[in-house]
Design an enzyme around this catalytic site. Sequence first.
Site: not given
Length: 805
Positions: A660, A733, A767
């Site tokens: 991330s 995601d 994610h």
Amino acid sequence: MRFSALAILAGVICMADDVVYQKPSKEVLDVLHAPGTPVLDVSPSKTHAVLVRMERYPPISEVASTMLRLAGLRISPSTNGPHSARQVESIEILKLADQSKSSLTMPAGSRMGVPRWSHDGNQIAFTNTTATGIELWVSSVASPKPRKIDGVKLNGVLGNPIQWMADNKTLLVSTIPGNRGPAPVRPPAPAGPKVEESAGRAAGIWTNPDALRDAFDEKQFEYYATSQLAFVDLATGKVTPYGKPGIYSGVSVSPDGEHIMTTSIHRPFSYLHYYSAFPKEVEVWNRATGNLERKVASLPLEDRVPVDGVPVGARAIQWRPNQPATLLWVEALDGGNPKEKVLNRDRMLMWKAPFSGEPAEVLKTEQRYQGISFIEQSPLAMVNDFERSRRWVRTFAVNLDNPSQQPKQIFSRDMRDRYRDPGQPVRTPLPNGQSVVASTTGNAILLDGDGAGPQGSRPFLDRLDLTTLKPERLFQSSEDSYEVINEVLDHEGKRFITRKETPTTPPNYFLHENGKVTALTNYTDPTPSLRNIKRQLVKYKRPDGVDLSFTLYLPPNYTPGTKLPTVVWAYPLEFNDADTAGQVVGSQQRFTSIAGTSHLFFLLNGYAILDAASMPVVGSIEKVNDTYIEQIVSSAKAAIDKAAEMGVTDPDRVGVGGHSYGAFMTANLLAHSDLFRAGIARSGAYNRTLTPFGFQSERRTLWEAPETYLKMSPFMNAHKIKEPILLIHGEADNNQGTFPIQSERMYQAIRGNGGHVRYVVLPGESHGYAAKESVEHTLWEMLSWFDKHVKNAPARLGGASTAAQ
């Protein structure tokens, strides 16, 4: 797999076929699939607990199954519940008095949800998800024999569909309406174009990947999210519908059980915002008749909320738990805009049944309201506010029954100041199922916290006198263990349960009673091969004087003096000042366990790891990112220099990785320095023009700080990335700002500029990566990439370079 001959000649390999899922080595797989420690949840009566073991890695067939992405929800149309929700593998009931255990026996293939205790602690209720729906099950605690409640089809789309009523004999559930008919079918051709228009007040818009897209999505959202509330009599199995079908995002029973507050969503919906921002009606209904008693609020679509702001009107509406039927909420006094200069940002109002007259104002907060905790058998409540400009949090003791009494400040600190964190109030359940802060003798409360300090975390339990504000330490983890409070069993802090672990013993649960300690569980080491891993907290400084640290991990059977290929894994954070930026995170007394897609698996391939290497970005909140690049490069160089000085790292064989915002950092480090031989960037965002209304702690928009947005975007510097980089992204995601297109375009940019890049898309993944096959393949990709480009990389001409580009 076939390759284009022309592409190979051009130095580019284009994959024509999909790759099958790969597996890492058996040594890695053995650790990956070792069992973890169950979660312990104590009953409201404090006599029993459940030990819940969660499913670790669902199959890809489940993760990649049909999923509807509607208004921020991910729905399984076959079950009318959340898509790919984590399931419970097993439930054990533990009797605290004698440590005896009883297992719940369910039919083969059951996929249970997390159990919910009855208020008296004598029963549990839980869901069981089948291929075609969600069932309701209950079990007694004294003699566990789970039984299904026939005729109940639960709707789990908008959260847990089960809650206990105060009589401990009745459940209030969200069910699928019996007459709703078949699901909508997308028309073969659209009726017309999709049109959106905006005129008037400006408001920033976050990037929401699961927003509604068209009129058909709206129909699907209504179909699957609509529930019929119902009461279930557990003795007879009778199901009694309550109210009319609706899209209920909230259902809350009053402490006296006589009223029910519902929050229902209605049109017009939005194609930009999630369901939480849709228009709502908040009402109080009579428990016995289902009739409307009072409309509390009609809330419009929240499409004009300022960046970092709050909606206008009533918010955080809740029952006051230690009163029979009193509502409490807050309203913004600054239009919801944090940039407005005002004396007070919020006010708090209270409204007692029968909800006649006007609600009474009980408090105005100077800064933004952040939450409230009610103290048992007391008019006092602990109210938090947050000052955005300084990232500052405060807690006040407020007398809700005497608004004229001046609130008393209890705590005040920088939100990132771990060393001065006083802990969280210990809560206790009331007989009505509500939760309050436990009050102790002498106007005091209990606090449990992480106990962060220069040598790492040592969790604690304190008694805080609310008159003198002096804390008394009742318990603290020893220096050679990590022991955290799991549950406090009395109001004086003399009986409590801890979860204890050491570097050589796995987590287990212990009962503390007046100084006596009894083991409740005795889980053994599931991965003894990891005990030879060495771990050390390392402190050092950045050239500008900022204190930094990392946890050094060395592989099993490491020979001192050997310089190893090394992985730097990090995640940048913003800080107001150098003091908080340099604080130590975590504990060296934790039991080393490795799961999921953890970078710690590199240890099994002979790497040193600089884990959680400090990457602080220090500065004023409005301009902290103006020197982001310079600060992360300086921090990375300081970490490598320190590890090389210790003789454990070969500075010519260092890789960097992150997930991330850590992936964003990784790409920037490769673009702006020659410190690393390769990088791994998972689920990242690389082009900040695609997140123009802010990201992380950045408060300015793209149009207010264009130079910073462009400078920070590794996409704009893709031509500078010459070291090999592995991009991994979940196909689905769901994180704001990290659309898969971020990695797709980054891959194209690096490829188009002649860089070495590999791009892996994981089917069905979000994610974070969940499926067994996805996790295994991700580890294979990571280990293979660094083995080739870091561990076995050819020596650089002229040796290792540490110069910024």
